[in-house]
Design a protein around this motif. Structure first.
Motif, short mmCIF file in Angstrom:
data_model
loop_
_atom_site.label_atom_id
_atom_site.label_comp_id
_atom_site.label_asym_id
_atom_site.label_seq_id
_atom_site.Cartn_x
_atom_site.Cartn_y
_atom_site.Cartn_z
N ILE A 1 5.49 5.67 1.73
CA ILE A 1 4.88 6.99 1.57
C ILE A 1 5.70 7.83 0.61
O ILE A 1 6.94 7.84 0.68
CB ILE A 1 4.76 7.71 2.93
CG1 ILE A 1 3.74 6.99 3.82
CG2 ILE A 1 4.36 9.18 2.75
CD1 ILE A 1 3.69 7.53 5.24
N ALA B 1 1.08 5.36 -0.20
CA ALA B 1 0.28 6.57 0.00
C ALA B 1 1.00 7.76 -0.59
O ALA B 1 2.20 7.97 -0.34
CB ALA B 1 0.02 6.79 1.49
N CYS C 1 0.88 -1.17 0.00
CA CYS C 1 0.00 0.00 0.00
C CYS C 1 0.91 1.22 0.00
O CYS C 1 1.71 1.40 0.92
CB CYS C 1 -0.92 0.02 1.23
SG CYS C 1 -1.96 1.51 1.31
N THR D 1 -4.21 8.29 -2.49
CA THR D 1 -3.88 9.63 -2.04
C THR D 1 -4.67 9.89 -0.75
O THR D 1 -5.76 9.36 -0.56
CB THR D 1 -4.27 10.71 -3.06
OG1 THR D 1 -5.70 10.83 -3.14
CG2 THR D 1 -3.71 10.39 -4.43
N THR D 2 -4.08 10.68 0.11
CA THR D 2 -4.79 11.05 1.33
C THR D 2 -4.16 12.31 1.91
O THR D 2 -2.98 12.58 1.69
CB THR D 2 -4.75 9.93 2.38
OG1 THR D 2 -5.49 10.32 3.53
CG2 THR D 2 -3.33 9.59 2.79
N ALA E 1 -2.28 7.54 6.39
CA ALA E 1 -1.06 7.07 5.75
C ALA E 1 -0.20 6.29 6.73
O ALA E 1 0.37 5.25 6.39
CB ALA E 1 -0.28 8.26 5.19
N ALA F 1 -0.03 2.67 5.10
CA ALA F 1 0.98 2.63 4.04
C ALA F 1 2.23 1.85 4.43
O ALA F 1 2.78 2.02 5.52
CB ALA F 1 1.35 4.05 3.63
#
Length: 326
Positions: free
Chosen positions: A206, A35, A33, A192-193, A199, A203
Motif C-alpha cells: 500500500i 493500492a 497488487c 487506486t481506491t 486495500a 493489496a
C-alpha cells in the motif's frame, strides 16, 4: 533479470497553478497488487494517468518495464491495460462487439480479436450477455465489461482507477475475485481506491499519497503496526467536545489522538491495552467528559489513514478535482 513494472522518480505535475504531484517516487514490483490510497485531490488519478501515458509529467521520470512513459509511450501502451473511474464502453454495441473493437485497436487480426473477446467474456462471467446491447447492462455488468476490455491486450501491468466505486456488494466481491485471480496468474495490478477494506483485502503493498506526495508505504501489516498494539476509540454525542477531549487524552498511549469530526470519533494508539484504557477513563472523569462509547480494539487501515492524513477517506465522492477527471 526481469524488469520492474513501475519505477517513478520525482514526478511533478500542476494544473492551473495547483501542484497535484509534488515529487512522487514509486516502485511497483512484479506479480503484486499495489493500492494507492489518498483522499480527494491527493493526486492518485493524476499519477495513474502519467503512468498510462495520458499525461506528460512536468518534471521527474517514470518507466514501465524499462520503457519511459514520455519517450516510449507507444511501447508502454502495448504493455498495460487501463480501466478508469467510469466504464468506457459503447452502449450501442453488444458486449462482444465492444471487446472485439478494442482488439482491433490493438491491431489484432479479426480472428485473434474475436478469440480474446470470448476469453475475456468468459473470464468475467459475461458470456450469456455477450450478444446483448450494452445499454441494457446493469452498472456491475458494464464495469466488468470495461475490465474485460482492459484485458484484451493481455497486459503485463493492469492499472485500475477506483475499480469498484458505485458497485453493489455482489459485483464488488466479483471484481475482488477477478483481481486476485489476475495477480495469482502473474499479472501486476496497480489500483487506486478509497475503500480501505478493499486495500486491506487485495493489496500486497500500500502507498499512501497526500497533497501530491507519498507519505507512507508498506504492507497492510506494516502500516497497522505503526499504530501500536491496540487502538482506543471513543465517540462523543457533542462534536464541540472533540478538541477538549483530545487534549485530555494527550500523554496517554503511544501517539497523538486523531479526530474524525464526521463520526464524532477520537482514536488513540496504545501499547498497554487495559492500563491505558483505565488511564483514559480516569482522565475523562476528571474533566467531566462522558463519551457515548469507549472501546479498545486492534488497529485498522482506517486508523492508519486518519493518523497519516488527519482526515478520513471519502469513497462516496470522486477522488480527484474536476480538472483531473477524464
Amino acid at each position: 533479470m526481469p524488469l520492474t513494472p513501475v519505477v517513478a522518480e520525482g514526478l511533478r505535475r500542476t494544473f492551473a497553478g495547483v501542484t497535484v504531484l509534488a515529487g512522487v517516487d514509486l516502485v511497483v514490483e512484479g506479480g503484486e497488487c499495489v493500492a494507492l490510497l489518498g483522499a480527494n485531490g491527493a493526486g492518485k488519478t493524476t499519477l495513474l494517468r502519467v503512468l498510462a501515458t495520458l499525461l506528460r509529467p512536468e518534471a521527474g521520470s517514470a518507466r514501465v518495464f524499462g520503457c519511459d512513459v514520455t519517450r516510449d509511450a507507444t511501447r508502454v501502451r502495448a504493455l498495460i491495460g487501463l480501466a478508469g473511474q467510469f466504464a468506457a464502453v459503447d452502449g450501442t454495441l453488444t458486449g462482444r462487439e465492444n471487446l472485439e473493437m478494442v482488439g482491433r485497436l490493438y491491431r489484432l487480426s479479426r480472428a485473434e480479436a474475436r478469440a480474446r473477446a470470448a476469453e475475456s467474456l468468459e473470464r468475467l462471467d459475461l458470456t450469456e450477455a455477450a450478444d446483448r446491447v450494452v445499454r441494457g447492462y446493469s452498472g456491475g455488468m458494464r464495469r466488468r465489461l470495461d475490465l474485460g476490455a482492459s484485458l484484451v491486450g493481455r497486459p503485463r501491468l493492469l492499472i485500475l482507477d477506483e475499480p469498484t466505486t458505485g458497485l453493489d456488494p455482489q459485483s464488488r466481491s466479483d471484481v475482488w475475485a477477478f483481481i486476485r485471480e489476475l495477480v495469482g496468474d502473474g499479472t501486476t495490478v496497480l489500483l487506486t481506491t478509497q475503500y480501505l477494506d478493499e486495500a486491506d483485502n487485495l493489496a500486497d503493498h500500500i502507498v499512501v499519497i497526500d497533497h501530491g506526495k507519498v507519505i507512507a508505504d508498506g504492507t497492510p501489516r506494516e502500516l497497522k503496526a505503526r499504530m501500536g498494539a491496540d487502538v482506543l476509540e471513543l465517540h462523543l454525542a457533542d462534536v464541540a467536545q472533540l478538541e477538549s477531549t483530545a487534549a485530555a487524552l494527550r500523554g496517554i498511549g503511544s501517539g497523538e489522538p486523531s479526530i474524525d469530526a464526521g463520526d464524532r470519533r477520537i482514536t488513540l494508539p496504545v501499547h498497554q491495552g487495559a492500563t491505558d484504557l483505565m488511564s483514559a477513563v480516569r482522565r475523562l472523569d476528571e474533566e467531566g467528559i462522558v463519551p457515548s462509547d469507549l472501546s479498545l480494539r486492534r488497529p485498522s487501515l482506517d486508523d492508519v489513514f486518519l493518523a497519516l492524513t488527519g482526515r478520513g477517506a471519502t469513497p462516496e465522492e470522486s477522488e480527484e478535482a474536476p480538472h483531473e477527471r477524464r
